[in-house]
Design an enzyme around this catalytic site. Structure first.
Site, PDB file in Angstrom:
ATOM      1  N   LYS A   2       0.854  -1.187   0.000  1.00  0.00           N
ATOM      2  CA  LYS A   2       0.000   0.000   0.000  1.00  0.00           C
ATOM      3  C   LYS A   2       0.890   1.237   0.000  1.00  0.00           C
ATOM      4  CE  LYS A   2      -1.665   2.928   2.766  1.00  0.00           C
ATOM      5  NZ  LYS A   2      -1.808   4.142   1.889  1.00  0.00           N
TER       6      LYS A   2
ATOM      7  N   GLU B 193      10.225   1.651  10.313  1.00  0.00           N
ATOM      8  CA  GLU B 193      11.227   2.699  10.089  1.00  0.00           C
ATOM      9  C   GLU B 193      10.483   4.013  10.202  1.00  0.00           C
ATOM     10  OE1 GLU B 193      12.997   5.632   8.877  1.00  0.00           O
ATOM     11  OE2 GLU B 193      12.792   4.848   6.832  1.00  0.00           O
TER      12      GLU B 193
ATOM     13  N   CYS C  92      13.630  11.309   6.398  1.00  0.00           N
ATOM     14  CA  CYS C  92      13.525  10.864   7.786  1.00  0.00           C
ATOM     15  C   CYS C  92      14.817  11.064   8.567  1.00  0.00           C
ATOM     16  CB  CYS C  92      13.077   9.411   7.840  1.00  0.00           C
ATOM     17  SG  CYS C  92      14.128   8.279   6.910  1.00  0.00           S
TER      18      CYS C  92
ATOM     19  N   GLU D 206       9.569  16.031  14.816  1.00  0.00           N
ATOM     20  CA  GLU D 206       9.952  15.933  13.412  1.00  0.00           C
ATOM     21  C   GLU D 206       9.091  16.878  12.579  1.00  0.00           C
ATOM     22  OE1 GLU D 206      11.192  12.419  10.384  1.00  0.00           O
ATOM     23  OE2 GLU D 206       9.191  12.231  11.264  1.00  0.00           O
TER      24      GLU D 206
END
Length: 502
Positions: free
Chosen positions: A199, A274, A308, A404
């Protein structure tokens, strides 16, 4: 500046693929979502709709997982020898390589990224990934050992292990490196003999769908690779909760990763996560500033900060602080914003207006707290453009520093000695990446040992290689992708015991 992609620059193949509605790929066939629902495909450079994808529901996900289960247990794939899987993977690498430019163009229109970026890190790196992982198909060996069994002293036993495919893998990928992330999930699946339901992000699904076509052309049997598109709250949720899934491989936010971990634990599914990062980039007193300053700038501004392990926290020795901040700010001011198809662009738009608003909110919070902010402005007009920012004067515990942002926003701090730098660097709930810039070998080793991160770079940042495991500590994730560790995580070990005849 020119803000919108000039779609007339697209190759015929890319233009033809982008337009029109896209179906789901299940059991080797293309089919619409059972409900008939679709979602728009948006070009971030203009905000315009350029196509549509299917919105898969629970029934579609169930069909895909069942197809993957059949492919795993009762098909030519289940009986295929390792060298044949390797041949199919190499054939797929050839097909991607032959279409690298068209795939890069599709990705640029869908994601907003620079064409140089999508060619290098989505198309070309996907080829390298498949070629590297293909070699593992014939090297998934077990071990043999002479057992002790001390409670049966008169009988000798041999022990041995074998690795088997872990099963049906549900892979959920993000929007920042769409094609390559899909191939990172796909390649170990094919190498180990697992099957896949993929997906992709609803923002950037196009290249995953084209990848499915290429898998079919490469000879991947029906049911081995399935692609279902849709929003995470519907399609992703149904996939994670499906009892026919054996392993979940997810790349995305820590918030969603925590939800997936909780759901997987309730049914004892294996998972690899992750997740987010807030990676420190540390410039020591003995750093080579001619390398460290541009290194710091592009560690955060590359891919518009949508990375990331971007170097979003710069820790700079006090002796060099003003010079480094000024140097990074000069680079930020020189960045030419523009559409990804324009080769003169140095930074493209963010992926969506909604994401730009979130990035801008973080910068405004810093301003409200009294920080000095250079840049960090939304650009008026079409497209999700945002100017690169440098922020100083914040406490390192401020939310803008700790959370983040996933945008081109650098928070900079001065430190006096290595102990202070390490304390600030490790004072975060994340632990994905970190870099130390120094000319001293002993200092480099000291930082490597004490930084709490899955990857520590020395005099560089954001460099990944297929042979190295990639993953994080703390809230940056669980497990690894790439390397031997990434491959073996798609297998289960079975132990055998056999008496030795006298």
């Amino acid at each position: 500046m020119t803000t919108a992609n000039d779609l007339s620059l697209l190759s015929a193949k890319a233009a033809a693929f982008i337009s029109g509605e896209k179906a789901l790929f299940i059991d080797g066939e293309w089919r619409p979502a059972e409900t008939g629902e679709t979602l728009p495909v948006i070009d971030p450079s203009s905000g315009r709709e350029v196509g549509r994808i299917a919105q898969a529901g629970a029934a579609d996900v169930d069909a895909a997982v069942r197809a993957a289960r059949r492919g795993l247990e009762d098909s030519a794939w289940a009986r295929m020898r390792p060298h044949r899987r390797e041949e199919i993977m190499l054939r797929l690498a050839e097909l991607i390589g032959a279409e690298a430019q068209a795939l890069a163009e599709i990705e640029t229109v869908n994601s907003g990224k620079l064409i140089s970026n999508t060619r290098l890190f989505d198309a070309d790196l996907s080829v390298h990934t498949l070629r590297y992982m293909a070699g593992w198909a014939t090297k998934l060996h077990g071990e043999t050992m002479d057992l002790s069994v001390p409670y049966l002293p008169d009988v000798r036993f041999n022990g041995f292990t074998r690795r088997f495919p872990i099963g049906v893998v549900a892979a959920i990928t993000p929007w920042n490196v769409p094609l390559c992330q899909a191939v990172w999930k796909l390649a170990p699946v094919l190498a180990t003999g697992c099957t896949l339901v993929l997906k992709p992000s609803e923002f950037t699904s196009l290249t995953a769908l084209r990848l499915a076509e290429l898998c079919d052309e490469a000879g991947v049997p029906p049911g081995v690779v399935n692609v279902v598109t849709g929003v995470g709250e519907v399609t992703g949720k149904a996939l994670v909760e499906h009892p026919g899934v054996d392993k979940i491989s997810f790349t995305g936010s820590t918030r969603v990763g925590l939800e997936i971990a909780a759901q997987a634990a309730s049914t004892f599914k294996s998972y690899n996560l992750e997740l987010g990062g807030k990676s420190p980039l540390i410039i020591a007193e003995d750093a080579d500033l001619e390398k460290a300053i541009p290194g710091a700038a592009w560690a955060i501004y590359g891919n518009s900060g949508q990375n990331c392990c971007a170097g979003s926290r710069a820790l700079i020795h006090a002796r060099h602080f003003d010079r480094v901040v000024a140097g990074v700010a000069d680079i930020a001011a020189s960045v030419r914003l523009g559409p990804g198809l324009d080769p003169a662009s140095m930074m493209g738009p963010l992926v969506r207006d909604s994401h730009r608003a979130r990035v801008a909110q973080h910068v405004e919070r810093a301003r409200a707290a009294g920080a000095q902010v250079i840049g960090g402005e939304s650009v008026d007009g079409a497209g999700s453009y945002f100017t690169p920012a440098v922020i100083t004067g914040l406490d390192h515990t401020h939310p803008t520093v700790q959370q983040e942002i996933f945008g081109p926003v650098l928070c900079a701090f001065a430190f006096r000695d290595d102990d202070e730098a390490l304390r600030i660097a490790n004072d975060t709930r994340f632990g994905l990446g970190a870099s130390i810039w120094t000319e001293g070998l002993q200092r480099a080793n000291r930082y490597f040992e004490r930084l709490k991160a899955g990857t520590v770079w020395i005099n560089t940042h954001n460099i990944l290689d297929l042979a190295l495991p990639f993953g994080g500590t703390k809230e940056s994730g669980v497990g690894f992708e790439l390397g031997r560790e990434g491959v073996f995580s798609h297998t289960v070990v079975r132990a055998g015991v056999m008496p030795v005849a006298d």
